[in-house]
Design a protein around this motif. Structure first.
Motif, mmCIF file in Angstrom:
data_model
loop_
_atom_site.group_PDB
_atom_site.id
_atom_site.type_symbol
_atom_site.label_atom_id
_atom_site.label_comp_id
_atom_site.label_asym_id
_atom_site.label_seq_id
_atom_site.Cartn_x
_atom_site.Cartn_y
_atom_site.Cartn_z
ATOM 1 N N ARG A 94 12.211 5.472 -11.515
ATOM 2 C CA ARG A 94 13.297 4.676 -10.961
ATOM 3 C C ARG A 94 13.598 3.481 -11.852
ATOM 4 N NH1 ARG A 94 10.912 4.391 -4.741
ATOM 5 N NH2 ARG A 94 10.632 6.660 -4.456
ATOM 6 N N ALA A 111 9.694 1.703 -12.400
ATOM 7 C CA ALA A 111 8.395 2.289 -12.075
ATOM 8 C C ALA A 111 8.472 3.805 -12.024
ATOM 9 C CB ALA A 111 7.893 1.760 -10.733
ATOM 10 N N TYR A 119 6.769 7.051 -10.062
ATOM 11 C CA TYR A 119 6.109 7.334 -8.797
ATOM 12 C C TYR A 119 5.496 8.734 -8.840
ATOM 13 C CZ TYR A 119 8.315 3.188 -6.874
ATOM 14 O OH TYR A 119 8.699 1.894 -6.635
ATOM 15 N N GLY A 144 4.514 9.759 -4.237
ATOM 16 C CA GLY A 144 4.976 8.704 -3.342
ATOM 17 C C GLY A 144 4.481 7.309 -3.627
ATOM 18 N N ALA A 145 3.547 7.150 -4.561
ATOM 19 C CA ALA A 145 3.013 5.825 -4.889
ATOM 20 C C ALA A 145 3.234 5.535 -6.366
ATOM 21 C CB ALA A 145 1.523 5.750 -4.560
ATOM 22 N N GLN A 146 3.339 4.259 -6.730
ATOM 23 C CA GLN A 146 3.478 3.914 -8.140
ATOM 24 C C GLN A 146 2.274 4.452 -8.904
ATOM 25 O OE1 GLN A 146 4.616 0.008 -9.352
ATOM 26 N NE2 GLN A 146 5.882 -0.346 -7.520
ATOM 27 N N ARG A 161 -1.031 2.604 -9.609
ATOM 28 C CA ARG A 161 -2.004 2.327 -8.548
ATOM 29 C C ARG A 161 -3.179 3.299 -8.555
ATOM 30 N NH1 ARG A 161 1.668 0.656 -3.227
ATOM 31 N NH2 ARG A 161 2.767 -1.084 -4.233
#
Length: 303
Positions: free
Chosen positions: A9, A61, A63, A66-68, A71
């Motif tokens: 994104r 970022a 993904y 569903g999470a960056q 992480r």
């Protein structure tokens, strides 16, 4: 809205002070064979490196599930996403089988050591890439093409649901190029994996990809299935090549045929002109007249 396992994104990417690409929004369809195409230095490999968390974006970022992606721990990313880099350093004095076995590292831990599953993964990866007979050879003794297949075997041995490949056909002769791309197709169709590859050969990309990402000057300018994306106008604008688009005689997918130089192109007979016209009518996107100059259009980034 449908969530996808891998997406980017509003990425801005660069090296040192140089910006290579910006404003990139990319979604990798689950279960697809996505191919990134574009001219040299347009940002294809840079985008792939960012998707693999090898390159940190200046902004925006990536993904993963569903999470960056930042992480996750490195080992957790490696369990979900495998990468075949464009160029990789070969450790000194390592054999083929030992290098391929390193693909199982993300699955190892204090409570889980080498297992039958690991052995099977390595054996099957080497067989799939045709390097079984090279098992005991030192990697630094191999040809460029052989090394490329060994690196791919290591990536396959990870058995990740997502596999990113940066120019996987580099150094390979045409027969091995097709073998590798056939293997990628099988991984998607039979094993349900999602693949993302950077390719330079536009006709190979059209034949094998289920989803294309076209880049130009650091921007994504088109995305979608090859039949809808590849037109003579787009090829002219992105690659600076005048061409005709005809159906691939084997698959029916778009096939780029560069126009011959006027001074050397023989004049077509009326029968050949009629055949060409019928072929163009049957396949949208083909130029209507071999002698006509391609219309000039202005590309805008894909939304």
């Amino acid at each position: 809205m449908t969530a996808h396992r891998l997406e980017a994104r509003d990425l801005t990417l660069g090296y040192d002070r140089r910006i290579v690409a910006e404003g990139l929004n990319v979604t990798i369809p689950d279960g697809s064979f996505t191919v990134i195409v574009g001219p040299n230095a347009c940002g294809k490999s840079t985008l792939l490196r960012a998707l693999a968390r090898v390159l940190r974006p200046r902004s925006g970022a990536v993904y993963l599930d569903g999470a960056q992606i930042t992480r996750y721990s490195t080992k957790e990313v490696a369990r979900r996403l495998g990468l075949l880099p464009q160029s990789a350093m070969v450790p000194d004095g390592i054999t083929v089988v030992d290098l391929v076995a390193r693909g199982r590292y993300p699955h190892q831990g204090l409570l889980r050591q080498w297992s039958v599953e690991d052995e099977t993964a390595v054996t099957e990866a080497m067989a799939a890439t045709g390097v079984t007979e090279l098992a005991d050879r030192y990697v630094d003794e191999l040809s460029g093409g052989q090394r490329q297949r060994v690196w791919l075997a290591m990536a396959l041995a990870q058995r990740t649901p997502l596999l990113l490949l940066d120019e996987p056909t580099t150094f390979l002769d045409i027969a091995h190029q097709i073998e590798i791309l056939d293997l990628c197709q099988d991984l998607r169709e039979q094993a349900g994996r999602t693949l993302v590859a950077v390719l330079h050969d536009l006709n190979q990309a059209c034949r094998y990809a289920t989803h294309l990402i076209v880049m130009h000057a650091g921007k994504v300018v088109a995305t979608g299935v090859p039949d809808q994306v590849i037109t003579a106008e787009l090829v002219a604008e992105v690659f600076g090549l005048r061409c005709r688009i005809i159906p691939d005689p084997e698959t029916g997918t778009p096939m780029v045929v560069p126009l011959a130089r006027r001074s050397t192109r023989p004049r077509l007979s009326s029968e050949a002109q009629n055949a060409a016209a019928a072929e163009d009518a049957a396949f949208p996107g083909a130029t209507p007249d071999l002698e006509a100059a391609l219309p000039v259009t202005t590309l805008t980034p894909a939304s």
